[in-house]
Motif scaffolding. Structure first.
Motif, PDB file in Angstrom:
ATOM      1  N   ASN A 613       0.837  -1.203   0.000  1.00 45.73           N
ATOM      2  CA  ASN A 613       0.000   0.000   0.000  1.00 45.73           C
ATOM      3  C   ASN A 613       0.875   1.257   0.000  1.00 45.73           C
ATOM      4  OD1 ASN A 613      -2.793  -1.308   0.549  1.00 45.73           O
ATOM      5  ND2 ASN A 613      -1.454  -2.171   2.138  1.00 45.73           N
ATOM      6  N   ARG A 614       1.713   1.341  -1.018  1.00 44.01           N
ATOM      7  CA  ARG A 614       2.662   2.456  -1.065  1.00 44.01           C
ATOM      8  C   ARG A 614       2.087   3.673  -1.761  1.00 44.01           C
ATOM      9  NH1 ARG A 614       6.773  -1.378  -3.044  1.00 44.01           N
ATOM     10  NH2 ARG A 614       7.000  -0.061  -4.885  1.00 44.01           N
ATOM     11  N   VAL A 615       1.366   3.444  -2.859  1.00 38.12           N
ATOM     12  CA  VAL A 615       0.841   4.547  -3.664  1.00 38.12           C
ATOM     13  C   VAL A 615      -0.656   4.349  -3.864  1.00 38.12           C
ATOM     14  CG1 VAL A 615       0.987   5.804  -5.846  1.00 38.12           C
ATOM     15  CG2 VAL A 615       3.049   4.754  -4.873  1.00 38.12           C
ATOM     16  N   ASP A 616      -1.442   5.339  -3.393  1.00 42.78           N
ATOM     17  CA  ASP A 616      -2.889   5.313  -3.631  1.00 42.78           C
ATOM     18  C   ASP A 616      -3.208   6.319  -4.723  1.00 42.78           C
ATOM     19  OD1 ASP A 616      -3.075   3.539  -1.591  1.00 42.78           O
ATOM     20  OD2 ASP A 616      -4.118   4.873  -0.187  1.00 42.78           O
ATOM     21  N   ILE A 617      -3.755   5.804  -5.851  1.00 47.89           N
ATOM     22  CA  ILE A 617      -4.211   6.696  -6.922  1.00 47.89           C
ATOM     23  C   ILE A 617      -5.687   6.973  -6.693  1.00 47.89           C
ATOM     24  CG2 ILE A 617      -4.624   6.893  -9.393  1.00 47.89           C
ATOM     25  CD1 ILE A 617      -2.087   5.336  -9.859  1.00 47.89           C
ATOM     26  N   ILE A 618      -6.017   8.244  -6.498  1.00 47.45           N
ATOM     27  CA  ILE A 618      -7.369   8.635  -6.094  1.00 47.45           C
ATOM     28  C   ILE A 618      -8.018   9.412  -7.232  1.00 47.45           C
ATOM     29  CG2 ILE A 618      -8.735   9.853  -4.357  1.00 47.45           C
ATOM     30  CD1 ILE A 618      -6.234   9.651  -2.528  1.00 47.45           C
ATOM     31  N   THR A 619      -9.157   8.907  -7.705  1.00 41.45           N
ATOM     32  CA  THR A 619      -9.889   9.564  -8.784  1.00 41.45           C
ATOM     33  C   THR A 619     -11.262   9.994  -8.280  1.00 41.45           C
ATOM     34  OG1 THR A 619     -10.556   7.360  -9.539  1.00 41.45           O
ATOM     35  CG2 THR A 619      -8.704   8.391 -10.670  1.00 41.45           C
ATOM     36  N   GLY A 620     -11.896  10.834  -9.065  1.00 43.44           N
ATOM     37  CA  GLY A 620     -13.210  11.341  -8.677  1.00 43.44           C
ATOM     38  C   GLY A 620     -13.356  12.776  -9.119  1.00 43.44           C
ATOM     39  N   PRO A 621     -14.573  13.302  -9.077  1.00 44.14           N
ATOM     40  CA  PRO A 621     -14.813  14.659  -9.585  1.00 44.14           C
ATOM     41  C   PRO A 621     -14.213  15.736  -8.702  1.00 44.14           C
ATOM     42  CG  PRO A 621     -16.784  13.770  -8.543  1.00 44.14           C
ATOM     43  CD  PRO A 621     -15.812  12.645  -8.608  1.00 44.14           C
ATOM     44  N   ASN A 622     -14.050  16.911  -9.300  1.00 44.40           N
ATOM     45  CA  ASN A 622     -13.658  18.082  -8.514  1.00 44.40           C
ATOM     46  C   ASN A 622     -14.714  18.364  -7.453  1.00 44.40           C
ATOM     47  OD1 ASN A 622     -11.194  18.960  -9.700  1.00 44.40           O
ATOM     48  ND2 ASN A 622     -12.345  19.626 -11.498  1.00 44.40           N
ATOM     49  N   MET A 623     -14.263  18.941  -6.350  1.00 39.86           N
ATOM     50  CA  MET A 623     -15.134  19.334  -5.243  1.00 39.86           C
ATOM     51  C   MET A 623     -15.681  18.142  -4.470  1.00 39.86           C
ATOM     52  SD  MET A 623     -15.039  22.567  -5.278  1.00 39.86           S
ATOM     53  CE  MET A 623     -16.321  22.916  -4.094  1.00 39.86           C
ATOM     54  N   ALA A 624     -15.265  16.930  -4.814  1.00 40.66           N
ATOM     55  CA  ALA A 624     -15.807  15.756  -4.123  1.00 40.66           C
ATOM     56  C   ALA A 624     -15.084  15.498  -2.799  1.00 40.66           C
ATOM     57  CB  ALA A 624     -15.712  14.527  -5.023  1.00 40.66           C
ATOM     58  N   GLY A 625     -13.878  16.051  -2.641  1.00 36.81           N
ATOM     59  CA  GLY A 625     -13.191  15.889  -1.367  1.00 36.81           C
ATOM     60  C   GLY A 625     -11.845  15.207  -1.444  1.00 36.81           C
ATOM     61  N   LYS A 626     -11.268  15.059  -2.641  1.00 41.16           N
ATOM     62  CA  LYS A 626      -9.968  14.394  -2.762  1.00 41.16           C
ATOM     63  C   LYS A 626      -8.892  15.168  -2.004  1.00 41.16           C
ATOM     64  CE  LYS A 626      -9.557  14.329  -7.280  1.00 41.16           C
ATOM     65  NZ  LYS A 626     -10.749  15.130  -7.664  1.00 41.16           N
ATOM     66  N   SER A 627      -8.808  16.494  -2.249  1.00 41.18           N
ATOM     67  CA  SER A 627      -7.773  17.304  -1.599  1.00 41.18           C
ATOM     68  C   SER A 627      -7.942  17.323  -0.090  1.00 41.18           C
ATOM     69  CB  SER A 627      -7.797  18.734  -2.145  1.00 41.18           C
ATOM     70  OG  SER A 627      -7.388  18.762  -3.490  1.00 41.18           O
ATOM     71  N   THR A 628      -9.181  17.432   0.365  1.00 44.77           N
ATOM     72  CA  THR A 628      -9.435  17.430   1.815  1.00 44.77           C
ATOM     73  C   THR A 628      -8.954  16.127   2.434  1.00 44.77           C
ATOM     74  OG1 THR A 628     -11.355  18.882   1.587  1.00 44.77           O
ATOM     75  CG2 THR A 628     -11.235  17.546   3.580  1.00 44.77           C
ATOM     76  N   TYR A 629      -9.263  15.010   1.762  1.00 44.95           N
ATOM     77  CA  TYR A 629      -8.860  13.706   2.275  1.00 44.95           C
ATOM     78  C   TYR A 629      -7.341  13.592   2.356  1.00 44.95           C
ATOM     79  CZ  TYR A 629      -7.746   8.728   2.132  1.00 44.95           C
ATOM     80  OH  TYR A 629      -7.193   7.491   2.385  1.00 44.95           O
ATOM     81  N   MET A 630      -6.648  14.010   1.317  1.00 45.08           N
ATOM     82  CA  MET A 630      -5.196  13.880   1.305  1.00 45.08           C
ATOM     83  C   MET A 630      -4.557  14.789   2.354  1.00 45.08           C
ATOM     84  SD  MET A 630      -4.124  13.297  -2.656  1.00 45.08           S
ATOM     85  CE  MET A 630      -4.462  14.970  -3.146  1.00 45.08           C
ATOM     86  N   ARG A 631      -5.044  16.027   2.441  1.00 47.81           N
ATOM     87  CA  ARG A 631      -4.469  16.950   3.421  1.00 47.81           C
ATOM     88  C   ARG A 631      -4.746  16.482   4.846  1.00 47.81           C
ATOM     89  NH1 ARG A 631      -4.806  23.022   0.891  1.00 47.81           N
ATOM     90  NH2 ARG A 631      -5.333  22.420  -1.219  1.00 47.81           N
ATOM     91  N   GLN A 632      -5.916  15.904   5.075  1.00 45.52           N
ATOM     92  CA  GLN A 632      -6.209  15.460   6.435  1.00 45.52           C
ATOM     93  C   GLN A 632      -5.259  14.341   6.850  1.00 45.52           C
ATOM     94  OE1 GLN A 632     -10.299  14.069   6.144  1.00 45.52           O
ATOM     95  NE2 GLN A 632      -9.710  11.958   6.569  1.00 45.52           N
TER      96      GLN A 632
END
Length: 876
Positions: A613-632
């Protein structure tokens, strides 16, 4: 040429020693500036420019500011990068023969400004000294206002930049080699915010620096403080000491022990990561609200606030030290009564560190000493509360806390509760502290009674009903009679002054009485001043004790603040490991959660390690919360490593040496860099400096250029992280390039995750939940609709999207992944190995050509079925 006046001759003698400064030259109740200084000051301070006769044909340009309110003016000049030399009268004008002797008592620069109005009580004001030689750098860092003094040395410019970003100095002094070593000075000025002040090479002379440090700290050798292993750090610190002595013209007795630190003891956080994670200020408003510091800072004292900020800016990487902090926070979290009592006592504690600086500088006024007394009166109670804890950091703090009761008793018995600010006009010392002061006070009091009695006798004797005995500094005591009673004035009255509506007189009796009273007052004021100075000197002699106590109070305040935040926000104690595993259950973003008024924050899990589990590639629409999840995820790791509880149901945190973030981008037009250039510079920095123990947060790599180039770069970056010497670096990689999801199963340790979305017709609902798998589309048009883009644009976008889907590149990217995995396992992969591999347009298939030629309107149902059967066979 006409001869200058004596005063201007003196001015130029002093100014020639401080040519690089604006000279504040004391004349009476004003600081005056002349010639070029006056032109500069009048422009920058927006004050009136006048002229003064200096003995020459033309008047000298002149402007001035009142000495009693000079601080705002000095601060404004210093903030603009100017140096200000303060020139005072250094002898009593009454005792002067000829012109009063004057000299510069202090030079104020951005890094040495200790004026209260200029300082943010929650931040340090650091000055940094840098000694450069052969790409090695010695670093000395000092905050004059608190006495903190630290030193280290590093290799390479990048490590030096990291230290600058950590301390954010307002001024940097340096040697000539630093000026020509290729450092980006524009970056230092604009991003770090430091004024660079090159100084003479004499400052950095090895023997001189060693001698200065030994004298300052009364050392026989440097081994005792560990400085012998940091020769460049020693030179930088010695140079800084000399600079501080020359600008402050003071003993600097309040500078605490010179502490040697190793950069290897702290997590490295570069400037981009500090900005992107909004650790101490927000990205847009540059304010505290909305930052991590805003969430965690419930401190009661200025010392605690500064300590907490330093913790956030310098997370630890050694498990034992972090556990000690977590133990202290947990003890106070579990003991509500002790915590709240401590916080209540903290309410009464002023900034002991900066009060100590004032005492050391001999600028502390009587009210400062009352603040000091108020601050230390509750120390015995704080010590008793800390003593309730039998182990850990809190127990050690209880043992080391000096309650300073002797100093409290001294101030309690000596200084009036509500003293005046001036220290030479009496009213400072309490009755009963000094017998002679009490005697002189009585004489002064009796003198007032005598004056009242004389006034009453003269009224009766002369019949002048409004006769008054008054006082001013020019004439002393006098009798004032209005003109309407002038005819009743007796012959023995001696006229002193004629006014428009009155006459002023004296008598032999009044003159004798005045001599007695004024003599007592002068002696009283002089003796009170001497006594006050002696009390202040006593405090100055106990500097080390006071500073150690201030440190204990600061840490107590911080631990209580973190404990309160943990309880109020339902944070949990993180478990620490050194296996590289980050396992967070129901993690939450600490800032976003607090900013959501009443809404429920959707928690998410994170699992990263050195293996599968070294690299998680995260996809999904803008504003869905990808950046929030990564920063948290990054913030939870950072919070754990500063010793704070974290927003999660559980958190097992593998210690990381660095956190890198590449989130969003903006043009840096001032330096001629586009969005894409800024993005690539940050990516290059990450790939050069990350290690297998780093945490990487990468958002939308490659979005600043064409689709094919951007996808190629993003693909190559993922391959590099997964297959190079960085293998093991834990990475969250958010992207709109769905083609990258093909890497799962083809590169070791790569996994696909996406943000769950619920569709309702043409609309979407963000569920904010991270789930296994990949998104099949970006929902960009739906997001545009939510943002309010006109309907006609939305409909046209749908049409264009349908047409573009015919040029699908997914098939080719599958081949890229297949080709890469069929090759031998790569050891080092060039960043641009895959550049251009996806640039070829997909070829049209035979089935597609056949479909285009079909004339469906002239076919029978049976013919259509047969044709469809033939096409299906070809596809199979």
């Amino acid at each position: 040429m006409a001869k200058l006046t004596p005063m201007m001759e003196q001015y130029f003698q002093i100014k020639n020693k401080y040519k690089d400064c604006i000279l504040f030259y004391r004349l009476g109740d004003f600081y005056e500036m002349f010639y070029d200084d006056a032109l500069t000051a009048s422009r920058e301070l927006e004050i009136t420019l006048t002229g003064k006769n200096c003995g020459q044909e033309e008047k000298a340009p002149m402007c001035g500011v009142p000495f009693h309110s000079c601080e705002p003016y000095i601060n404004k000049l210093v903030e603009k990068g100017f140096r200000v030399a303060i020139c005072e009268q250094v002898e009593d004008p009454k005792a002067a023969k000829g012109i009063v002797k004057r000299d510069v008592i202090r030079v104020v620069t951005p890094g040495t400004n200790v004026m209260t109005q200029s300082l943010d009580e929650s931040k340090n004001n650091f000055i940094m000294s840098v000694f450069c030689e052969d790409d090695l750098f010695g670093i000395g860092v000092c905050d004059l206002s608190t006495g903190e003094f630290r030193t280290t040395q590093v290799e390479h410019q990048d490590a030096l930049f990291d230290e600058m970003n950590k301390f954010q100095p307002s001024e940097i002094i340096c040697n000539d080699a630093f000026c020509i070593c290729g450092m980006d000075f524009d970056y230092i000025r604009d991003k770090v915010g430091a004024v660079i002040s090159p100084v003479s090479s004499d400052y950095f002379e090895n023997d001189r620096c060693e001698k200065l440090i030994k004298e300052q700290y009364a050392l026989v050798n440097l081994e005792g403080i560990g400085l012998s292993d940091y020769p460049f750090g020693m030179i930088a610190s010695g140079a800084l000491l000399q600079y501080l002595h020359e600008t402050q013209k003071n003993s600097l007795a309040h500078l605490m022990e010179l502490k040697v630190y190793s950069t290897e003891n702290y997590m490295v956080i570069d400037s981009s990561t500090r900005r992107n994670l909004e650790l101490c200020e927000t990205l847009r408003e540059k304010g505290k609200k909305g930052s991590l510091l805003w969430v965690l800072d419930k401190t009661k004292t200025a010392m605690g606030a500064r300590t907490l900020r330093k913790m956030i800016e310098q997370p630890l990487i050694h498990k034992g030290a972090i556990q000690d902090r977590l133990d202290a926070v947990e003890m106070l979290k579990d003991n509500l009564m002790a915590r709240e009592e401590l916080r209540e006592y903290m309410n009464s504690i002023y900034d002991l560190e900066r009060l100590t600086m004032k005492v050391s500088y001999r600028t502390a006024n009587p009210r400062d000493l009352i603040s000091f007394k108020t601050s230390i009166q509750y120390l015995p109670y704080i010590k008793d509360i800390l003593a309730q804890f039998s182990k850990g950091v809190l127990a050690k703090m209880a043992e080391s806390l000096d309650t300073l009761e002797d100093l409290h008793e001294l101030l309690e018995s000596s200084i009036e509760e509500d003293p005046p600010i001036p220290i030479k006009e009496g009213g400072i010392i309490k009755e009963g502290f000094d017998e002679e002061i009490d005697h002189l006070k009585k004489a002064k009091t009796d003198g007032k009674t005598w004056l009242a009695e004389l006034e009453e006798r003269e009224r009766e004797k002369t019949g002048i009903k409004n006769l008054r005995v008054r006082f001013n500094k020019v004439f002393g005591y006098y009798i004032e009679v209005t003109n309407s009673y002038k005819d009743l004035v007796p012959d023995y009255y001696i006229r002193r002054q004629t006014l428009a509506n009155a006459e002023r007189y004296t008598t032999e009796e009044l003159s004798e009485l005045a001599r007695t009273i004024l003599g007592a007052e002068d002696k009283l004021y002089a003796l009170e001043y001497e006594t006050y100075v002696a009390i202040r000197e006593k405090l100055a002699s106990e500097m080390e004790r006071i500073q150690k106590t201030a440190s204990v109070i600061a840490w107590t305040d911080v631990f209580a603040s973190l404990a309160l935040v943990a309880e109020a926000n339902q944070y949990v104690r993180p478990t620490l490991n050194q296996r590289g595993v980050i396992d967070i259950k129901d993690g939450r973003h600490p800032v976003v959660e607090k900013m959501m008024s009443g809404e429920l924050f959707v928690a998410n899990d994170t699992l990263l390690d050195h293996k599968k589990n070294r690299v998680d590639i995260i996809t999904g629409p803008n504003m869905a919360g990808k950046s929030t999840y990564m920063r948290q995820t990054a913030l939870i790791v950072l919070m754990a490593q500063i010793g704070s509880f974290v927003p999660a149901k559980s958190a097992n945190i593998g210690l990381v040496d660095r956190i890198f973030t590449r989130v969003g981008a903006s043009d840096d037009l001032a330096s001629g860099q586009s969005t894409f250039m800024v993005e690539m510079s940050e990516v290059a920095n990450i790939l050069r400096h990350a290690t297998k123990d780093s945490l990487l947060i990468l958002d939308e790599i490659g979005r600043g250029t064409s689709t094919f180039d951007g996808l190629s770069i993003a693909w190559a970056v993922v391959e590099y992280i997964a297959g190079s010497s960085l293998a093991g670096a834990k990475t969250l990689f958010a992207t709109h390039y769905h083609e990258l999801t093909e890497l799962e199963g083809k590169l070791p340790g790569v996994n696909n995750y996406c943000i769950a979305v619920q569709e309702k017709g043409d609309s979407i609902i963000f569920l904010r939940k991270i789930i296994k798998g990949s998104a099949d589309r970006s929902y960009g048009i739906q997001v545009a609709k939510l943002a309010g883009v006109p309907e006609v644009v939305i409909e046209r976008a749908k049409e264009i999207a349908a047409e573009l889907e015919e040029s699908d590149i997914t098939a080719n990217t599958k081949n890229i992944g297949k080709k890469r995995t069929e090759e031998a396992e790569p050891v080092q992969i060039s960043l641009f190995d895959t550049m251009g591999m996806v640039a070829e347009q997909p070829k049209k298939s035979e089935v597609e050509e056949t479909l285009k030629k079909l004339d469906i309107s002239n076919m029978t149902p049976m013919e259509a079925m047969n044709q469809l059967y033939e096409l299906q066979k070809k596809c199979k």
